[in-house]
Motif scaffolding. Structure first.
Motif, mmCIF file in Angstrom:
data_model
loop_
_atom_site.group_PDB
_atom_site.id
_atom_site.type_symbol
_atom_site.label_atom_id
_atom_site.label_comp_id
_atom_site.label_asym_id
_atom_site.label_seq_id
_atom_site.Cartn_x
_atom_site.Cartn_y
_atom_site.Cartn_z
ATOM 1 N N LYS A 1 0.826 -1.214 0.000
ATOM 2 C CA LYS A 1 0.000 0.000 0.000
ATOM 3 C C LYS A 1 0.855 1.258 0.000
ATOM 4 O O LYS A 1 0.503 2.262 -0.641
ATOM 5 C CB LYS A 1 -0.918 0.004 1.226
ATOM 6 N N LEU B 1 7.412 -2.148 -2.747
ATOM 7 C CA LEU B 1 7.098 -3.449 -3.327
ATOM 8 C C LEU B 1 8.133 -4.515 -2.986
ATOM 9 O O LEU B 1 7.796 -5.704 -2.903
ATOM 10 C CB LEU B 1 6.962 -3.309 -4.846
ATOM 11 N N LYS C 1 -1.355 -10.056 -7.024
ATOM 12 C CA LYS C 1 -1.685 -8.630 -7.110
ATOM 13 C C LYS C 1 -0.420 -7.776 -7.144
ATOM 14 O O LYS C 1 -0.392 -6.706 -7.782
ATOM 15 C CB LYS C 1 -2.557 -8.232 -5.927
ATOM 16 N N GLN D 1 0.730 -7.865 -10.599
ATOM 17 C CA GLN D 1 -0.187 -7.062 -11.402
ATOM 18 C C GLN D 1 0.163 -5.577 -11.264
ATOM 19 O O GLN D 1 0.141 -4.828 -12.247
ATOM 20 C CB GLN D 1 -1.630 -7.306 -10.955
ATOM 21 N N LYS D 2 0.498 -5.179 -10.036
ATOM 22 C CA LYS D 2 0.879 -3.783 -9.803
ATOM 23 C C LYS D 2 2.192 -3.454 -10.506
ATOM 24 O O LYS D 2 2.414 -2.315 -10.938
ATOM 25 C CB LYS D 2 0.996 -3.530 -8.304
ATOM 26 N N LYS D 3 3.076 -4.441 -10.609
ATOM 27 C CA LYS D 3 4.333 -4.249 -11.340
ATOM 28 C C LYS D 3 4.135 -4.344 -12.847
ATOM 29 O O LYS D 3 5.093 -4.244 -13.614
ATOM 30 C CB LYS D 3 5.353 -5.314 -10.913
ATOM 31 N N ASN D 4 2.893 -4.591 -13.250
ATOM 32 C CA ASN D 4 2.523 -4.743 -14.662
ATOM 33 C C ASN D 4 3.145 -5.984 -15.300
ATOM 34 O O ASN D 4 3.317 -6.054 -16.512
ATOM 35 C CB ASN D 4 2.895 -3.490 -15.468
#
Length: 686
Positions: free
Chosen positions: A506, A510, A536, A539-542
């Motif tokens: 959050k 990371l 997730k 996913q946040k790191k693409n």
């Protein structure tokens, strides 16, 4: 059963027997602690049934006389297995005896040795009566279900005296019988000249020893093969008589061993137990009792071999008894089918505990008035039950007040539950205070201290979670780390590791998030939440391919977990794969159709793919599942608005505004709806 002979040890069979005994005893103990007493049953069989050891030799420590028969080896192996398993059990208990609440076993909490003694003497009598006549049964016999025996003039002492007198006399007869049978076995067989020889089992005469071995071998041959040669007819007749005695005696020994040894752990003889009477501890003894009854019926049946009418009476009586007890079993099984039936059935035996549990069931069914009355009934019988006070004051779908100070001081689980409820209601200051108080409660002397220590760590875990939801991320990290420092060895840490990772993700750290997710997976490689949060993270790191791999790993670990499908569906929707997302949500809904978040999120996806009918259906369900959530009513109103159901849409918008009056989106939608309704009315009037 275990039989160890020197010859068997040499050819490996003895090792196989020992290994089998160890494996099955371990499995039995892991199922229930009393299973370890199978060791004592094996020893009884080995000593008294197989080797026919004399009781006097055991009392006088003369087992070395049976050295050639492998008696000592057998006992040593059994003792080693037993001590090893006991050591393991104590290790997992932290080398401390279990602690129980006084209400679980009131006799153990009594300060009077006299009261404890008389009560403990009565409890085996009551357990035996349940075996003989299982008419009154209960799921729980704790508290005051069995009043303490506090006076010598209590009439129940008569039953104790009668029971132990019969038991003592029966043991005397059995031991005397064993001695007599042993004496008969030490006679040699009648030789060809009709001369009868007697011997001492441990005579120094070599010829006598040879004769003993020969005679014992012949006797076994008769018993196992039924030899009936003319040259050995006299021997066969003599041993047949002995064999009948052996059969009855052996069954008696095994029956008593199975009845007594597994029950010893429940007698409070070695340590206090956490119950007064527990029917589950009679499961194994009931096998010995059933064997004893069957043997008794068989002896009676043979006794009247010449009286057919009496044999018929015995047979019919036994069949009727069997049918009655079978019917009782069927009825009792039906009682155990539902919690409601089970708790209601125990009201006559343990009204306080039964009414309290029954009230919980009624409350879960939404029967608030009946649940309240049941809680009050429980407190009439026992007014100091903290959990019942807590449930009565806070568990009946009514506003929560802080008028339950008594339960807060008496029950740390009540603290935790109360704090969780305060947090759910948005009363975060009160929840924070109670979480911290719960985490520092003194749990010494409470039943199951491990459970209460776990509750304290759970309080810190939930406090950290509340901080995280309030975006107090640094406070959350500190609380989680405190939970890890105070965590006992038996508290699984993976959930704390995973939540730490979520907080770090959050705040954008990371790398640390990934570290804690990996720690969670090290602690529990099949931890589903860690797989989902790792997905997730990627996913946040693409890194969408890696993210999907983690979702698929989670799905492979537990294909039936609806949360995996829900989060996977959310991922697919967020990455633009709406049709796949819809299919994944359909799979999740089949597994958990009553989950609010699942219904709500699935409705959003179905709205995006223009499946408006299904979207409307799911929004309706979400609003029914959580009628106090404003967004559920707002989204339902919007969907009804879009589907042309304007009057229903207006009602949903108004309901949303009742719950959240300052919501601008709902206000704007309601205004648009009313403009549309007005324009339609104008057109209709024209």
């Amino acid at each position: 059963m275990l039989n160890i002979e020197v010859r068997a040890m040499m050819d490996g069979r003895g090792l196989l027997f020992v290994l089998g005994t160890a494996i099955f005893t371990t499995a039995s103990m892991l199922t229930k602690e009393q299973g370890i007493m199978v060791i004592a049953v094996c020893a009884s069989y080995d000593l008294f049934v197989y080797h026919k050891v004399k009781v006097t030799d055991i009392v006088l420590f003369r087992l070395n006389l049976y050295k050639k028969e492998g008696v000592l080896e057998g006992l040593l192996c059994l003792s080693a297995i037993g001590m090893f398993l006991i050591a393991i059990r104590f290790y997992f208990m932290g080398f401390k005896p279990p602690e129980f609440a006084p209400s679980d076993n009131p006799a153990s909490d009594s300060d009077s040795l006299f009261t404890r003694t008389l009560t403990y003497l009565l409890l085996p009598v009551l357990n035996f009566w349940i075996l003989v006549c299982p008419r009154v049964l209960s799921f729980d016999w704790s508290m005051d279900a069995i009043p303490l025996v506090e006076s010598l003039f209590d009439y129940r002492n008569i039953f104790s005296l009668l029971f132990y007198s019969i038991l003592t006399y029966s043991c005397y007869l059995l031991l005397n019988h064993i001695q007599n049978v042993k004496l008969k076995l030490t006679k040699t067989h009648v030789n060809g000249n009709g001369v009868s020889h007697y011997h001492n089992h441990h005579s120094n005469n070599q010829n006598s020893k040879d004769s003993i071995k020969y005679n014992f071998k012949i006797s076994r041959q008769h018993s196992r093969r039924g030899s009936s040669s003319s040259t050995e007819s006299d021997d066969h007749v003599d041993f047949s008589k002995h064999y009948k005695i052996f059969t009855s005696q052996d069954i008696l020994i095994i029956s008593i061993a199975i009845m007594v040894f597994p029950f010893i752990l429940a007698t409070n003889l070695f340590f206090y137990v956490g119950f007064v009477i527990a029917e589950r501890i009679l499961y194994i003894p009931s096998m010995g009792f059933s064997l004893l009854v069957a043997q008794g019926v068989w002896i009676l049946y043979k006794k009247f071999i010449l009286d057919s009418s009496k044999r018929k009476i015995i047979g019919v009586t036994f069949i009727v008894l069997l049918c009655l007890l079978s019917a009782k079993t069927v009825v009792r099984n039906r009682v155990w089918l539902t919690e409601e039936n089970l708790y209601h059935s125990g009201i006559t035996v343990n009204p306080a505990k039964a009414w309290g549990n029954y009230a919980n069931v009624l409350n879960s069914q939404g029967k608030t008035a009946e649940a309240e009355q049941a809680y009050k009934n429980a407190l009439k019988h026992r007014g100091n039950m903290a959990d019942t006070h807590y449930n009565l004051t806070n568990g009946l779908n009514r506003p929560i007040t802080v008028q339950n100070q008594w339960s807060q001081q008496a029950h740390n689980m009540a603290h935790l539950n109360l704090a969780i409820l305060f947090a759910q209601l948005g009363r975060h200051k009160e929840a924070e205070k109670i979480y911290k108080h719960c985490a520092n409660l003194d749990t010494s002397g409470l039943k199951d201290p491990r459970l209460h220590e776990n509750t304290k760590i759970s309080a810190l875990y939930n406090l950290g979670r509340m901080y995280s939801e309030q975006d107090k991320n640094q406070e959350a990290i500190e609380v989680y780390k405190e939970a890890l420092r105070r965590r006992p060895s038996y508290y699984a840490p993976q959930s704390i590791y995973n939540m730490l990772g979520e907080v770090y993700m959050k705040i954008g750290n990371l790398d640390l998030a990934e570290h804690w997710y990996n720690e969670a997976l090290k602690s529990k490689p099949d931890h589903i939440p860690a797989h989902l949060t790792m997905a997730k993270l990627y996913q946040k790191k693409n890194q969408l391919v890696k993210a999907e791999e983690w979702f698929q790993k989670a799905k492979k670990i537990d294909p039936n977990d609806f949360l995996v499908d829900q989060h996977y569906g959310q991922f697919l929707g967020e990455t633009g794969r709406l049709q796949e997302s819809a299919e994944m949500y359909k799979t999740a809904l089949r597994k958990k159709p009553e989950d609010f978040e699942l219904c709500f999120n699935a409705a959003n996806v179905f709205r995006q793919i223009q499946d408006n009918a299904l979207a409307e259906q799911l929004y309706r369900k979400a609003a029914q599942l959580k009628p106090h959530v404003a967004t559920a009513h707002m989204n339902l109103g919007a969907m009804l608005h879009f589907n042309g159901k304007l009057i229903e849409a207006e009602k949903s918008y108004l309901e949303a505004l009742k719950l959240k009056p300052d919501d601008v989106t709902t206000q704007q939608n309601l205004q648009k709806l009313r403009n549309l309704i007005q324009s339609q009315q104008v057109k209709g009037g024209v």
